[in-house]
Design a protein around this motif. Structure first.
Motif, short mmCIF file in Angstrom:
data_model
loop_
_atom_site.label_atom_id
_atom_site.label_comp_id
_atom_site.label_asym_id
_atom_site.label_seq_id
_atom_site.Cartn_x
_atom_site.Cartn_y
_atom_site.Cartn_z
N ARG A 85 21.59 -97.74 -8.29
CA ARG A 85 22.52 -97.75 -9.43
C ARG A 85 21.94 -97.00 -10.62
O ARG A 85 22.67 -96.35 -11.38
N MET A 86 20.63 -97.06 -10.80
CA MET A 86 20.01 -96.35 -11.91
C MET A 86 20.23 -94.84 -11.82
O MET A 86 20.38 -94.16 -12.83
N ARG A 87 20.26 -94.33 -10.60
CA ARG A 87 20.43 -92.88 -10.43
C ARG A 87 21.79 -92.40 -10.91
O ARG A 87 21.98 -91.20 -11.14
N ALA A 88 22.74 -93.32 -11.04
CA ALA A 88 24.07 -92.94 -11.52
C ALA A 88 24.12 -92.87 -13.05
O ALA A 88 25.11 -92.41 -13.61
N LEU A 89 23.08 -93.34 -13.73
CA LEU A 89 23.01 -93.24 -15.18
C LEU A 89 22.72 -91.80 -15.58
O LEU A 89 22.23 -91.01 -14.77
N PRO A 90 23.02 -91.41 -16.83
CA PRO A 90 22.57 -90.09 -17.31
C PRO A 90 21.07 -89.92 -17.05
O PRO A 90 20.31 -90.88 -17.18
N PHE A 91 20.65 -88.72 -16.72
CA PHE A 91 19.31 -88.49 -16.17
C PHE A 91 18.19 -89.09 -17.02
O PHE A 91 17.29 -89.77 -16.49
N LYS A 92 18.19 -88.87 -18.33
CA LYS A 92 17.05 -89.34 -19.14
C LYS A 92 16.97 -90.87 -19.16
O LYS A 92 15.89 -91.45 -19.25
N TYR A 93 18.12 -91.53 -19.04
CA TYR A 93 18.11 -92.99 -19.02
C TYR A 93 17.74 -93.51 -17.64
O TYR A 93 17.03 -94.51 -17.51
N TYR A 94 18.20 -92.81 -16.61
CA TYR A 94 17.79 -93.18 -15.25
C TYR A 94 16.29 -93.14 -15.11
O TYR A 94 15.66 -94.08 -14.60
#
Length: 326
Positions: free
Chosen positions: A166-175
């Protein structure tokens, strides 16, 4: 037979959501904790195959000699009722506003490195002469897995991977921020547990274990990713190798149950918006629970309810650019 069995389980358990998406979702989703639909725990218990103990070690696994604080002894982390005094709160809010701090990135530490790691850690946590949690019973009693530090690591690593999807679906810098905080806390906690709880006094030995666990984590994540991108058979094989230690006598119904349990978590996370996940509004579904899938109309209503929950968050510390729609 295995393909048909796993496919059926994916229908029953893999396309499910959970009321823990948000308190407002309670009226949208029916939670099952009985045999209306076979939950993973009941499915595993329904097997009639004989239990064959697997001998992985020549001597008994090292057990914890003491119990350290669940996350840490820090007041903010260890006390769920901790509240900062009003002066410090006002001062902190002012600093955030003046320096325009990116709270989505700052939130990665307390959410991923603390709350979400705690969720992963407790799934299979055990201590001698203490009762097991429901999730730990699922792994050690229902699935008949050995109680050992390495087994706890594999189960915790599985839940780390579920969150990382699920983290990979966040905007890259937040992921990257969320993932890094989670994995850093994972290995720091293992280091402390080995020294404080397991009684390993040699830093060289601990360092060697950590390198081995790091290699295992990379391998398991790669194998789970392959299963996620291909089919249930591949994912089931990855679970068999990592969680069931490649046991040739592993119960196929147990593997099927764990696969359904994993698919449930992934479905729940898929239904969460970035904002919900980034604020820590997720808990793993228990193995004895199954939820009825949301209809399209319920999903629309749920999104609207979630937006209403977040629309009044106007403090500087509550600022976020994460989406409420995906």
């Amino acid at each position: 037979m295995l393909r048909a069995s796993i496919t059926k389980n994916r229908i029953l358990c893999g396309t499910s959501s959970t009321t823990r998406l948000s308190g407002t979702a309670l009226r949208h989703v029916r939670l099952y904790s009985n045999d209306d639909i076979s939950n993973p725990s009941s499915l595993a218990k329904s097997s009639n195959l004989p239990k064959i103990e697997q001998q992985l070690l020549k001597k008994p696994a090292r057990q914890p000699k003491k119990k350290s604080p669940f996350l840490s002894s820090h007041a903010i982390e260890n006390d769920p009722n901790y509240k900062m005094n009003s002066f410090l709160q006002s001062f902190g809010q002012s600093l955030i506003k003046i320096f325009n701090i990116d709270m989505d990135k700052s939130r990665a530490g307390p959410i991923a490195g603390s709350k979400y790691y705690g969720e992963c850690k407790k799934q299979a946590l055990y201590y001698p002469n203490e009762p097991l949690s429901e999730s730990a019973k699922f792994y050690y009693e229902t699935l008949n897995l050995p109680q050992s530090f390495s087994q706890w690591f594999q189960i915790t690593a599985l839940h780390y991977w579920i969150l990382s999807v699920r983290m990979r679906a966040l905007p890259f810098k937040y992921y990257r921020a969320y993932q890094q905080k989670l994995v850093d806390r994972f290995f720091r906690d293992m280091e402390l547990r080995m020294s404080e709880e397991m009684g390993i006094s040699s830093n060289r030995i601990i360092e060697g274990y950590l390198k081995e666990f790091n290699t295992q984590l990379l391998g398991s994540v790669l194998s789970y990713d392959e299963g996620l991108m291909t089919d249930d058979i591949t994912l089931a094989a990855a679970l068999w190798r990592n969680i069931f230690n490649g046991n040739p006598n592993a119960d196929m119904r147990h593997i099927e149950a764990l696969l359904g349990h994993v698919r449930q978590q992934l479905y729940v996370l898929n239904k969460m918006s970035d904002r919900q996940f980034g604020f820590g509004d997720f808990k793993f579904v228990e193995p004895n629970e199954v939820v009825k899938p949301l209809t399209k109309a319920q999903e629309v209503e749920l999104r609207a309810a979630v937006k209403r929950n977040y629309e009044n968050m106007d403090l500087p510390s509550q600022r976020s650019v994460l989406s409420l729609n995906e």
